[in-house]
Design a protein around this motif. Structure first.
Motif, PDB file in Angstrom:
ATOM      1  N   LEU A   1       0.786  -1.069  -0.034  1.00  0.00           N
ATOM      2  CA  LEU A   1      -0.131  -0.354  -0.458  1.00  0.00           C
ATOM      3  C   LEU A   1       0.619   1.439   0.079  1.00  0.00           C
ATOM      4  O   LEU A   1       2.063   0.901   0.522  1.00  0.00           O
ATOM      5  N   TRP A   2       0.721   2.329  -1.053  1.00  0.00           N
ATOM      6  CA  TRP A   2       1.498   3.256  -0.663  1.00  0.00           C
ATOM      7  C   TRP A   2       0.866   4.586  -0.541  1.00  0.00           C
ATOM      8  O   TRP A   2      -0.569   4.399  -0.951  1.00  0.00           O
TER       9      TRP A   2
ATOM     10  N   GLY B   1      13.516   0.204   6.148  1.00  0.00           N
ATOM     11  CA  GLY B   1      12.188  -0.043   6.081  1.00  0.00           C
ATOM     12  C   GLY B   1      12.221  -0.096   7.876  1.00  0.00           C
ATOM     13  O   GLY B   1      13.217   0.209   8.313  1.00  0.00           O
ATOM     14  N   TYR B   2      10.874  -0.191   7.748  1.00  0.00           N
ATOM     15  CA  TYR B   2      10.648   0.430   9.130  1.00  0.00           C
ATOM     16  C   TYR B   2      10.201  -0.867   9.964  1.00  0.00           C
ATOM     17  O   TYR B   2       9.021  -1.324   9.483  1.00  0.00           O
TER      18      TYR B   2
ATOM     19  N   ILE C   1       7.321  -0.810   7.011  1.00  0.00           N
ATOM     20  CA  ILE C   1       6.618   0.657   6.619  1.00  0.00           C
ATOM     21  C   ILE C   1       8.156   1.247   5.527  1.00  0.00           C
ATOM     22  O   ILE C   1       9.573   1.235   5.896  1.00  0.00           O
ATOM     23  N   LEU C   2       7.914   2.038   4.694  1.00  0.00           N
ATOM     24  CA  LEU C   2       9.306   1.862   3.740  1.00  0.00           C
ATOM     25  C   LEU C   2       8.774   4.027   3.944  1.00  0.00           C
ATOM     26  O   LEU C   2       7.393   3.563   3.742  1.00  0.00           O
TER      27      LEU C   2
ATOM     28  N   TRP D   1       6.941  12.963   2.789  1.00  0.00           N
ATOM     29  CA  TRP D   1       7.165  11.013   2.912  1.00  0.00           C
ATOM     30  C   TRP D   1       6.148  10.715   1.501  1.00  0.00           C
ATOM     31  O   TRP D   1       5.558  10.464   1.249  1.00  0.00           O
ATOM     32  N   GLN D   2       6.993   9.618   1.142  1.00  0.00           N
ATOM     33  CA  GLN D   2       6.435   8.807  -0.148  1.00  0.00           C
ATOM     34  C   GLN D   2       6.511   7.316   0.783  1.00  0.00           C
ATOM     35  O   GLN D   2       7.464   6.848   0.781  1.00  0.00           O
ATOM     36  N   CYS D   3       4.827   6.273   1.673  1.00  0.00           N
ATOM     37  CA  CYS D   3       5.259   5.765   1.968  1.00  0.00           C
ATOM     38  C   CYS D   3       4.725   4.605   1.869  1.00  0.00           C
ATOM     39  O   CYS D   3       4.229   4.907   1.030  1.00  0.00           O
ATOM     40  N   GLY D   4       5.105   3.460   1.849  1.00  0.00           N
ATOM     41  CA  GLY D   4       4.519   2.113   1.827  1.00  0.00           C
ATOM     42  C   GLY D   4       4.615   1.438   2.687  1.00  0.00           C
ATOM     43  O   GLY D   4       4.900   1.306   3.612  1.00  0.00           O
ATOM     44  N   THR D   5       3.480   0.491   2.777  1.00  0.00           N
ATOM     45  CA  THR D   5       3.403  -0.421   3.728  1.00  0.00           C
ATOM     46  C   THR D   5       3.307  -1.696   3.288  1.00  0.00           C
ATOM     47  O   THR D   5       2.365  -1.944   2.349  1.00  0.00           O
ATOM     48  N   VAL D   6       3.307  -3.164   3.643  1.00  0.00           N
ATOM     49  CA  VAL D   6       3.740  -4.588   3.131  1.00  0.00           C
ATOM     50  C   VAL D   6       2.144  -5.090   4.002  1.00  0.00           C
ATOM     51  O   VAL D   6       2.519  -5.285   5.075  1.00  0.00           O
ATOM     52  N   ILE D   7       1.771  -5.463   3.196  1.00  0.00           N
ATOM     53  CA  ILE D   7       0.684  -6.347   3.703  1.00  0.00           C
ATOM     54  C   ILE D   7       0.516  -7.849   3.482  1.00  0.00           C
ATOM     55  O   ILE D   7       0.780  -7.530   1.563  1.00  0.00           O
TER      56      ILE D   7
END
Length: 405
Positions: free
Chosen positions: A189-190, A204-205, A212-213, A221-227
């Motif tokens: 998800l971005w 990542g965090y 979280i990226l 911030w251009q953020c992403g999260t892995v799901i």
């Protein structure tokens, strides 16, 4: 119906298509590049320019201008943040390259830079707002493409058609070339968040079962999260407050900025896909980049493998295209050159993606992360693998056409 003729038609103005078009044009090959959009501004694309790519720009004599003109951040080391603690894991500082770092920049800036230089050659034509609709065939050979331009339909005849139109390639699907899909257990998800507190550049965090990226784009911030793959609907049902809390648990520095996330329309789903063609070509037709092998987003290496494909293709094809002698053996030579490093990279990405899926459910073993972060040898090895890939390409084409100033 319009009718055009060229030596090579390239479908898709991404990194592979733009680099290939530029290299062929400077080598004296009449080239038309078709891009279906009116500009290159697309968010949530690969934003890393690795040392392998900046070295290619150095070989072309473009590096100094590129670094001076295109805003970017230089990242010499990458790590991972776990529960507020950052561990360095990847070190680019010892690479035998002109730039011993990864440059973070919006991909559209990189593409605009290449497009500007390509259009200085009279042998290059960039056709924006033009979407390919199909392949043209002459007996058993691909002889060009049909496309829709702002002024109506067109048929473009060419000695060679190159599909660089991405992981959902229309031309690849119409070619009937056999495609092998690899199971991917994650999606991404971005979303954007206002730029607030500074943070270290990391892979990542991690925390609270989230990965979280956060890419620094200057004012946001251009953020992403892995799901877990297919779980976006469940996340939406749980509500945005729960989603914001999970993101903040992994990346506390984003907590204040997360208040700007007020609607699910601000969150975009990237369905992670990985595949590879068993055969990359037909007579008169070649696939490279994501059209030949969609990569996982792990490590951000897809852009750089696509560019390496383009360089290898230009090295092999420029002379036979210019001489009118391009044949099946030339197209097979491109696949022979680029398929082995792609297979290795995708194999390792598969293992890394499985690890990401596990880490999105459980905390990673801190003892292992600490051990890796203390080994300078491991960090340099990872930096070489990520920064250079498994087969470096170099510019062997020559500048045969005088560009306009």
């Amino acid at each position: 119906m319009q009718h055009w003729k060229t030596t090579c038609v390239v479908a898709g103005g991404g990194p592979a298509g733009m680099m290939l078009g530029y290299l062929l044009a400077r080598s004296g090959v009449q080239t038309i590049l078709l891009e279906k959009h009116d500009d290159f501004f697309r968010d949530f694309r690969g934003d890393t320019v690795h040392p392998s790519t900046t070295d290619l720009l150095h070989e072309l004599g473009l590096l100094d201008e590129f670094l001076a003109e295109v805003p970017h951040q230089n990242v010499e080391q990458l790590g991972i943040g776990i529960n507020g603690q950052t561990y360095d894991l990847i070190d680019f500082r010892r690479l035998p390259t002109a730039c011993k770092y990864v440059a973070f920049m919006p991909q559209w800036d990189f593409l605009n830079f290449l497009a500007d230089h390509a259009q200085r050659y009279p042998t290059f034509r960039l056709q924006m707002g033009t979407e390919v609709t199909g392949l043209l065939r002459d007996g058993g050979r691909i002889s060009g493409v049909s496309a829709q331009t702002p002024d109506g339909p067109v048929e473009i005849r060419a000695d060679l058609t190159v599909a660089c139109d991405g992981r959902w390639s229309i031309l690849r699907d119409q070619s009937g070339l056999p495609l092998k899909e690899f199971r991917m257990p994650i999606d991404v998800l971005w979303f954007r968040l206002p730029r607030g507190e500074n943070a270290s550049e990391t892979l990542g965090y991690l925390g609270g079962g989230q990965i979280i990226l956060a890419i620094d784009r200057g004012d946001y911030w251009q953020c992403g999260t892995v799901i877990e793959k297919g779980s976006f609907g469940r996340l939406q049902a749980d509500g945005l407050p729960a989603f914001r809390s999970k993101v903040a648990a992994a990346a506390p520095f984003l907590a204040a900025s997360l208040n700007s996330l007020v609607d699910w329309d601000q969150v975009k789903l990237l369905s992670v896909r990985a595949n590879r063609l068993r055969r990359w070509w037909l007579p008169g037709f070649l696939c490279i980049g994501d059209a030949a092998h969609a990569m996982s987003p792990v490590g951000g290496i897809g852009v750089n493998y696509a560019i390496s494909d383009a360089v290898a293709a230009a090295n092999v094809l420029a002379t036979p295209l210019r001489d009118g002698t391009v044949g099946d053996e030339d197209l097979q030579a491109v696949q022979d050159r680029r398929c082995p490093p792609t297979r290795i990279a995708q194999f390792l990405q598969g293992a890394q993606t499985a690890n990401l899926a596990r880490m999105s459910r459980t905390e990673p073993p801190l003892w292992l992360v600490r051990a890796l972060s203390r080994s300078s040898l491991v960090k340099r090895m990872l930096g070489r693998m990520m920064g250079l890939g498994f087969r470096r390409e170099h510019i062997h084409t020559v500048d045969r056409v005088r560009p306009a100033e």
